[in-house]
Enzyme design. Structure first.
Site, PDB file in Angstrom:
ATOM      1  N   CYS A 123       5.169  47.836  39.597  1.00 46.33           N
ATOM      2  CA  CYS A 123       5.841  48.354  38.403  1.00 46.33           C
ATOM      3  C   CYS A 123       6.416  47.241  37.520  1.00 46.33           C
ATOM      4  O   CYS A 123       6.375  47.337  36.288  1.00 46.33           O
ATOM      5  CB  CYS A 123       6.939  49.336  38.791  1.00 46.33           C
ATOM      6  N   HIS A 130      13.647  49.566  35.341  1.00 45.76           N
ATOM      7  CA  HIS A 130      13.709  48.130  35.601  1.00 45.76           C
ATOM      8  C   HIS A 130      13.895  47.395  34.279  1.00 45.76           C
ATOM      9  O   HIS A 130      13.339  47.779  33.246  1.00 45.76           O
ATOM     10  CB  HIS A 130      12.408  47.629  36.233  1.00 45.76           C
TER      11      HIS A 130
END
Length: 351
Positions: free
Chosen positions: A132, A245
Protein backbone atom coordinates in the site's frame (compact mmCIF):
# COMPACT_ATOMS: atom_id res chain seq x y z
CA UNK A 1 -23.95 -6.15 -22.98
CA UNK A 2 -21.24 -6.64 -20.37
CA UNK A 3 -20.50 -10.18 -19.24
CA UNK A 4 -21.59 -11.04 -15.74
CA UNK A 5 -18.72 -12.30 -13.61
CA UNK A 6 -18.25 -14.98 -11.01
CA UNK A 7 -16.02 -13.55 -8.26
CA UNK A 8 -14.52 -15.08 -5.12
CA UNK A 9 -13.20 -12.92 -2.27
CA UNK A 10 -10.64 -14.79 -0.16
CA UNK A 11 -10.28 -13.28 3.31
CA UNK A 12 -13.77 -11.82 3.19
CA UNK A 13 -14.00 -11.28 6.96
CA UNK A 14 -10.81 -9.21 7.14
CA UNK A 15 -10.48 -5.43 6.92
CA UNK A 16 -9.42 -5.53 3.25
CA UNK A 17 -11.98 -8.22 2.42
CA UNK A 18 -14.79 -6.06 3.74
CA UNK A 19 -13.54 -3.15 1.65
CA UNK A 20 -13.31 -5.36 -1.46
CA UNK A 21 -16.94 -6.38 -1.11
CA UNK A 22 -18.02 -2.78 -0.56
CA UNK A 23 -16.12 -1.45 -3.59
CA UNK A 24 -17.29 -4.27 -5.87
CA UNK A 25 -20.87 -3.28 -5.06
CA UNK A 26 -20.27 0.49 -5.28
CA UNK A 27 -18.74 0.33 -8.75
CA UNK A 28 -21.70 -1.65 -10.09
CA UNK A 29 -19.54 -4.32 -11.69
CA UNK A 30 -21.84 -6.89 -13.32
CA UNK A 31 -21.40 -9.85 -10.97
CA UNK A 32 -23.62 -12.90 -11.32
CA UNK A 33 -22.35 -14.61 -8.17
CA UNK A 34 -19.96 -13.58 -5.43
CA UNK A 35 -18.36 -16.07 -3.05
CA UNK A 36 -17.07 -14.76 0.32
CA UNK A 37 -14.38 -17.18 1.49
CA UNK A 38 -12.39 -17.49 4.68
CA UNK A 39 -10.89 -20.12 6.96
CA UNK A 40 -13.03 -22.82 8.56
CA UNK A 41 -13.26 -20.88 11.84
CA UNK A 42 -15.10 -18.06 10.03
CA UNK A 43 -17.71 -20.33 8.43
CA UNK A 44 -21.13 -19.29 9.69
CA UNK A 45 -20.23 -15.62 9.87
CA UNK A 46 -21.92 -13.19 7.51
CA UNK A 47 -20.63 -10.34 5.36
CA UNK A 48 -22.39 -7.56 3.48
CA UNK A 49 -22.40 -7.07 -0.27
CA UNK A 50 -24.61 -4.50 -2.00
CA UNK A 51 -27.10 -4.34 0.85
CA UNK A 52 -27.35 -8.14 1.03
CA UNK A 53 -26.04 -10.41 3.76
CA UNK A 54 -24.02 -13.37 2.54
CA UNK A 55 -22.75 -16.40 4.50
CA UNK A 56 -19.01 -16.96 4.57
CA UNK A 57 -17.90 -20.21 2.91
CA UNK A 58 -14.96 -22.45 3.77
CA UNK A 59 -11.99 -21.65 1.56
CA UNK A 60 -10.56 -25.15 1.89
CA UNK A 61 -13.75 -26.70 0.50
CA UNK A 62 -14.40 -24.19 -2.29
CA UNK A 63 -14.35 -25.27 -5.94
CA UNK A 64 -12.54 -22.51 -7.86
CA UNK A 65 -14.00 -23.79 -11.12
CA UNK A 66 -17.02 -21.70 -10.10
CA UNK A 67 -15.08 -18.41 -10.23
CA UNK A 68 -13.68 -16.30 -13.08
CA UNK A 69 -11.66 -14.17 -10.66
CA UNK A 70 -10.48 -14.57 -7.07
CA UNK A 71 -9.37 -11.58 -5.02
CA UNK A 72 -6.98 -12.83 -2.32
CA UNK A 73 -6.33 -10.91 0.89
CA UNK A 74 -5.83 -13.48 3.62
CA UNK A 75 -2.06 -13.55 4.16
CA UNK A 76 0.88 -14.85 2.18
CA UNK A 77 0.68 -18.45 3.41
CA UNK A 78 -2.96 -18.70 2.33
CA UNK A 79 -2.13 -17.29 -1.10
CA UNK A 80 0.81 -19.66 -1.45
CA UNK A 81 -1.44 -22.67 -0.82
CA UNK A 82 -4.67 -21.74 -2.58
CA UNK A 83 -3.78 -19.34 -5.41
CA UNK A 84 -2.10 -22.11 -7.48
CA UNK A 85 -5.19 -24.27 -6.93
CA UNK A 86 -7.41 -21.46 -8.17
CA UNK A 87 -5.28 -20.91 -11.29
CA UNK A 88 -5.27 -24.66 -12.02
CA UNK A 89 -9.07 -24.48 -11.94
CA UNK A 90 -9.10 -21.74 -14.61
CA UNK A 91 -9.53 -18.83 -12.20
CA UNK A 92 -7.46 -15.63 -12.40
CA UNK A 93 -6.05 -14.55 -9.03
CA UNK A 94 -5.48 -10.93 -8.00
CA UNK A 95 -3.34 -11.21 -4.89
CA UNK A 96 -2.99 -8.58 -2.17
CA UNK A 97 -0.15 -10.25 -0.28
CA UNK A 98 3.61 -10.15 -0.88
CA UNK A 99 3.70 -13.83 -1.85
CA UNK A 100 4.01 -13.29 -5.63
CA UNK A 101 5.23 -9.68 -5.97
CA UNK A 102 8.89 -10.41 -6.51
CA UNK A 103 8.60 -13.24 -9.00
CA UNK A 104 9.75 -12.08 -12.42
CA UNK A 105 6.96 -13.90 -14.24
CA UNK A 106 4.18 -12.35 -12.11
CA UNK A 107 3.01 -8.85 -13.10
CA UNK A 108 3.01 -6.32 -10.25
CA UNK A 109 0.42 -3.76 -11.28
CA UNK A 110 -0.94 -0.33 -10.43
CA UNK A 111 -3.45 0.35 -13.24
CA UNK A 112 -2.76 4.11 -13.30
CA UNK A 113 0.99 3.49 -13.50
CA UNK A 114 1.79 0.31 -15.44
CA UNK A 115 -1.61 -0.94 -16.51
CA UNK A 116 -0.16 -1.85 -19.90
CA UNK A 117 1.14 -5.03 -18.21
CA UNK A 118 -2.45 -6.28 -18.23
CA UNK A 119 -2.74 -6.06 -22.01
CA UNK A 120 -0.52 -9.08 -22.55
CA UNK A 121 -1.72 -11.03 -19.53
CA UNK A 122 -2.73 -14.59 -20.42
CA UNK A 123 -5.49 -15.87 -18.16
CA UNK A 124 -5.68 -17.80 -15.98
CA UNK A 125 -2.79 -16.67 -13.84
CA UNK A 126 -1.75 -14.48 -10.92
CA UNK A 127 -1.46 -10.69 -10.80
CA UNK A 128 0.10 -9.12 -7.71
CA UNK A 129 -1.00 -5.99 -5.90
CA UNK A 130 1.85 -3.81 -4.56
CA UNK A 131 2.37 -2.81 -0.97
CA UNK A 132 0.00 0.00 0.00
CA UNK A 133 2.83 2.46 0.73
CA UNK A 134 4.48 1.81 -2.62
CA UNK A 135 1.17 2.16 -4.40
CA UNK A 136 0.20 5.61 -3.17
CA UNK A 137 3.73 6.91 -3.70
CA UNK A 138 3.98 5.71 -7.29
CA UNK A 139 0.54 6.92 -8.35
CA UNK A 140 1.89 10.40 -7.57
CA UNK A 141 5.50 9.95 -8.73
CA UNK A 142 5.02 7.99 -11.97
CA UNK A 143 4.19 11.06 -14.11
CA UNK A 144 7.27 12.84 -12.74
CA UNK A 145 9.39 9.81 -13.58
CA UNK A 146 7.98 9.66 -17.10
CA UNK A 147 8.74 13.35 -17.68
CA UNK A 148 12.08 13.86 -15.93
CA UNK A 149 13.31 10.52 -14.65
CA UNK A 150 13.81 9.85 -10.94
CA UNK A 151 17.19 8.69 -9.73
CA UNK A 152 16.56 8.51 -5.99
CA UNK A 153 13.71 8.65 -3.49
CA UNK A 154 14.00 9.29 0.23
CA UNK A 155 10.70 8.55 1.95
CA UNK A 156 9.47 8.40 5.53
CA UNK A 157 6.09 6.72 5.88
CA UNK A 158 3.59 7.35 8.68
CA UNK A 159 1.42 4.25 8.48
CA UNK A 160 -1.95 3.71 10.14
CA UNK A 161 -2.72 0.71 12.31
CA UNK A 162 -5.24 -0.70 9.81
CA UNK A 163 -2.20 -1.75 7.79
CA UNK A 164 -1.47 -4.24 10.57
CA UNK A 165 -4.96 -5.74 10.54
CA UNK A 166 -7.94 -5.79 12.87
CA UNK A 167 -6.01 -6.89 15.96
CA UNK A 168 -3.69 -3.88 15.74
CA UNK A 169 -6.67 -1.56 15.25
CA UNK A 170 -8.33 -3.03 18.32
CA UNK A 171 -5.10 -2.60 20.25
CA UNK A 172 -4.95 1.12 19.45
CA UNK A 173 -8.58 1.55 20.54
CA UNK A 174 -8.04 -0.37 23.76
CA UNK A 175 -4.78 1.35 24.66
CA UNK A 176 -6.25 4.78 23.94
CA UNK A 177 -9.24 4.11 26.21
CA UNK A 178 -6.95 2.74 28.93
CA UNK A 179 -4.59 5.68 28.69
CA UNK A 180 -7.40 8.23 28.96
CA UNK A 181 -8.78 6.31 31.94
CA UNK A 182 -5.37 6.19 33.65
CA UNK A 183 -5.21 2.40 33.29
CA UNK A 184 -2.12 0.43 32.37
CA UNK A 185 -2.37 -1.37 29.05
CA UNK A 186 0.23 -3.90 27.95
CA UNK A 187 1.01 -4.38 24.24
CA UNK A 188 -0.27 -7.60 22.69
CA UNK A 189 -0.49 -7.30 18.91
CA UNK A 190 2.57 -5.03 18.81
CA UNK A 191 5.79 -5.19 20.81
CA UNK A 192 5.48 -1.61 22.10
CA UNK A 193 2.53 0.65 22.94
CA UNK A 194 0.95 2.36 19.91
CA UNK A 195 -1.46 4.77 21.60
CA UNK A 196 0.07 8.28 21.76
CA UNK A 197 3.28 6.81 20.34
CA UNK A 198 5.12 6.17 17.05
CA UNK A 199 6.94 2.93 16.28
CA UNK A 200 9.90 3.15 13.85
CA UNK A 201 9.75 -0.47 12.68
CA UNK A 202 7.15 -2.28 10.54
CA UNK A 203 7.76 -5.95 9.72
CA UNK A 204 11.01 -7.82 10.40
CA UNK A 205 14.45 -6.25 10.20
CA UNK A 206 16.62 -7.50 7.36
CA UNK A 207 20.39 -8.14 7.44
CA UNK A 208 21.05 -4.62 6.09
CA UNK A 209 19.22 -2.97 9.01
CA UNK A 210 16.16 -1.99 6.97
CA UNK A 211 12.79 -3.54 7.75
CA UNK A 212 11.08 -5.72 5.17
CA UNK A 213 8.38 -3.04 4.82
CA UNK A 214 11.07 -0.53 3.86
CA UNK A 215 12.73 -2.88 1.38
CA UNK A 216 9.37 -3.60 -0.24
CA UNK A 217 9.23 0.02 -1.36
CA UNK A 218 12.66 -0.30 -2.97
CA UNK A 219 12.02 -3.62 -4.72
CA UNK A 220 8.50 -2.78 -5.87
CA UNK A 221 9.33 0.69 -7.17
CA UNK A 222 12.04 -0.73 -9.44
CA UNK A 223 9.75 -3.46 -10.76
CA UNK A 224 6.66 -1.30 -11.33
CA UNK A 225 8.55 1.53 -13.02
CA UNK A 226 10.69 -0.99 -14.95
CA UNK A 227 13.85 0.82 -13.88
CA UNK A 228 16.35 -0.97 -11.65
CA UNK A 229 18.51 2.13 -11.29
CA UNK A 230 16.03 3.97 -9.05
CA UNK A 231 17.16 3.88 -5.42
CA UNK A 232 14.55 4.08 -2.65
CA UNK A 233 15.68 4.85 0.88
CA UNK A 234 12.68 4.33 3.15
CA UNK A 235 11.90 4.58 6.85
CA UNK A 236 8.53 3.02 7.74
CA UNK A 237 6.82 4.18 10.93
CA UNK A 238 3.58 2.99 12.56
CA UNK A 239 1.48 5.85 13.96
CA UNK A 240 -1.70 5.95 16.09
CA UNK A 241 -4.09 6.63 13.18
CA UNK A 242 -6.82 4.16 12.20
CA UNK A 243 -7.01 4.68 8.43
CA UNK A 244 -4.72 6.41 5.96
CA UNK A 245 -0.98 6.33 5.36
CA UNK A 246 1.04 9.54 4.98
CA UNK A 247 4.45 9.88 3.35
CA UNK A 248 7.10 12.60 3.37
CA UNK A 249 8.83 12.14 0.02
CA UNK A 250 12.07 13.71 -1.20
CA UNK A 251 12.93 12.79 -4.77
CA UNK A 252 15.86 13.60 -7.00
CA UNK A 253 15.14 13.89 -10.73
CA UNK A 254 17.60 13.09 -13.49
CA UNK A 255 16.87 16.30 -15.33
CA UNK A 256 15.83 19.57 -13.76
CA UNK A 257 12.13 19.80 -12.92
CA UNK A 258 10.41 23.03 -11.97
CA UNK A 259 7.84 23.02 -9.19
CA UNK A 260 5.33 24.59 -11.56
CA UNK A 261 5.71 21.71 -14.04
CA UNK A 262 5.43 19.12 -11.28
CA UNK A 263 2.25 20.76 -10.01
CA UNK A 264 0.74 20.74 -13.50
CA UNK A 265 1.64 17.07 -13.99
CA UNK A 266 -0.04 16.19 -10.70
CA UNK A 267 -3.18 18.15 -11.64
CA UNK A 268 -3.49 16.07 -14.81
CA UNK A 269 -2.75 12.66 -13.25
CA UNK A 270 -5.69 10.24 -12.92
CA UNK A 271 -6.22 9.17 -9.33
CA UNK A 272 -4.35 12.16 -7.85
CA UNK A 273 -5.96 15.04 -6.00
CA UNK A 274 -3.57 17.97 -5.62
CA UNK A 275 -4.01 20.24 -2.63
CA UNK A 276 -2.35 23.33 -4.06
CA UNK A 277 0.05 25.59 -2.14
CA UNK A 278 -2.61 28.30 -2.00
CA UNK A 279 -4.57 26.04 0.33
CA UNK A 280 -1.83 26.20 2.94
CA UNK A 281 -4.25 25.80 5.84
CA UNK A 282 -5.71 22.57 4.46
CA UNK A 283 -2.81 20.22 3.89
CA UNK A 284 -3.90 16.65 3.12
CA UNK A 285 -4.16 14.42 6.17
CA UNK A 286 -5.43 10.87 6.75
CA UNK A 287 -8.47 12.05 8.72
CA UNK A 288 -9.57 15.10 6.74
CA UNK A 289 -8.83 13.87 3.24
CA UNK A 290 -7.81 10.23 2.77
CA UNK A 291 -10.03 8.03 4.92
CA UNK A 292 -12.79 6.48 2.86
CA UNK A 293 -11.67 8.13 -0.38
CA UNK A 294 -10.34 6.71 -3.63
CA UNK A 295 -7.83 9.42 -4.51
CA UNK A 296 -4.18 9.81 -3.63
CA UNK A 297 -3.82 13.28 -2.10
CA UNK A 298 -0.66 15.32 -2.64
CA UNK A 299 0.41 18.55 -0.95
CA UNK A 300 3.43 20.49 0.36
CA UNK A 301 5.05 20.35 -3.11
CA UNK A 302 8.20 22.44 -3.00
CA UNK A 303 11.75 22.74 -4.25
CA UNK A 304 14.39 21.13 -2.06
CA UNK A 305 16.89 23.92 -1.53
CA UNK A 306 19.58 21.40 -0.50
CA UNK A 307 19.68 19.59 -3.86
CA UNK A 308 19.70 21.03 -7.40
CA UNK A 309 17.20 18.47 -8.72
CA UNK A 310 15.31 17.87 -5.50
CA UNK A 311 11.53 18.04 -5.05
CA UNK A 312 9.60 17.45 -1.82
CA UNK A 313 6.02 16.15 -1.61
CA UNK A 314 3.57 15.04 1.06
CA UNK A 315 1.38 12.10 -0.04
CA UNK A 316 -1.68 10.72 1.76
CA UNK A 317 -4.06 7.89 0.87
CA UNK A 318 -6.46 5.41 2.44
CA UNK A 319 -4.24 2.34 2.75
CA UNK A 320 -7.13 -0.13 2.93
CA UNK A 321 -9.38 1.36 0.28
CA UNK A 322 -6.98 2.62 -2.41
CA UNK A 323 -3.87 0.92 -1.10
CA UNK A 324 -5.33 -2.57 -1.28
CA UNK A 325 -8.97 -3.11 -2.23
CA UNK A 326 -9.55 -0.52 -4.96
CA UNK A 327 -6.37 -1.38 -6.83
CA UNK A 328 -7.41 -5.04 -6.95
CA UNK A 329 -10.86 -4.10 -8.23
CA UNK A 330 -9.37 -1.79 -10.86
CA UNK A 331 -7.23 -4.69 -12.09
CA UNK A 332 -10.32 -6.89 -12.27
CA UNK A 333 -12.21 -4.18 -14.20
CA UNK A 334 -9.38 -3.85 -16.70
CA UNK A 335 -9.06 -7.60 -17.25
CA UNK A 336 -12.81 -8.01 -17.59
CA UNK A 337 -13.14 -5.06 -19.97
CA UNK A 338 -15.05 -2.96 -17.47
CA UNK A 339 -12.51 -0.14 -17.07
CA UNK A 340 -13.41 3.34 -18.30
CA UNK A 341 -9.89 4.49 -19.18
CA UNK A 342 -6.95 3.01 -21.03
CA UNK A 343 -3.85 2.02 -19.03
CA UNK A 344 -0.76 4.20 -19.19
CA UNK A 345 2.61 2.79 -20.20
CA UNK A 346 5.66 3.86 -18.23
CA UNK A 347 8.57 5.01 -20.35
CA UNK A 348 11.77 4.54 -18.39
CA UNK A 349 14.05 6.11 -21.00
CA UNK A 350 15.20 9.60 -20.06
CA UNK A 351 17.79 12.04 -21.20
Amino acid sequence: MRKELQVAVVGATGVVGESLLSILAEREIPIASIYPLASERSVGKEVTYGGKTLPVQDLAAFDFHKADYALFSAGGSVSAEYAPQAVASGCTVIDNTSEFRYRDEIPLVIPEVNGHKLQDFAAPGVIANPNCSTMQMLVALAPIHREFGISRINVATYQSVSGGGRKVMEELARQTADKLSFRESKPQALKQPIAFNVLPQIDKLQDNGYSREEMKMHWETQKILADDTIQVNATAVRVPVFYGHAEAVHLETRSEASVETVLELLRQTPGVRLIAPAQADAHPTPVTHAAGRDEVFVGRVRRDFSHPNGINLWIVSDNIRKGAALNAVQILETLAGQADCAPVEVNSQHG
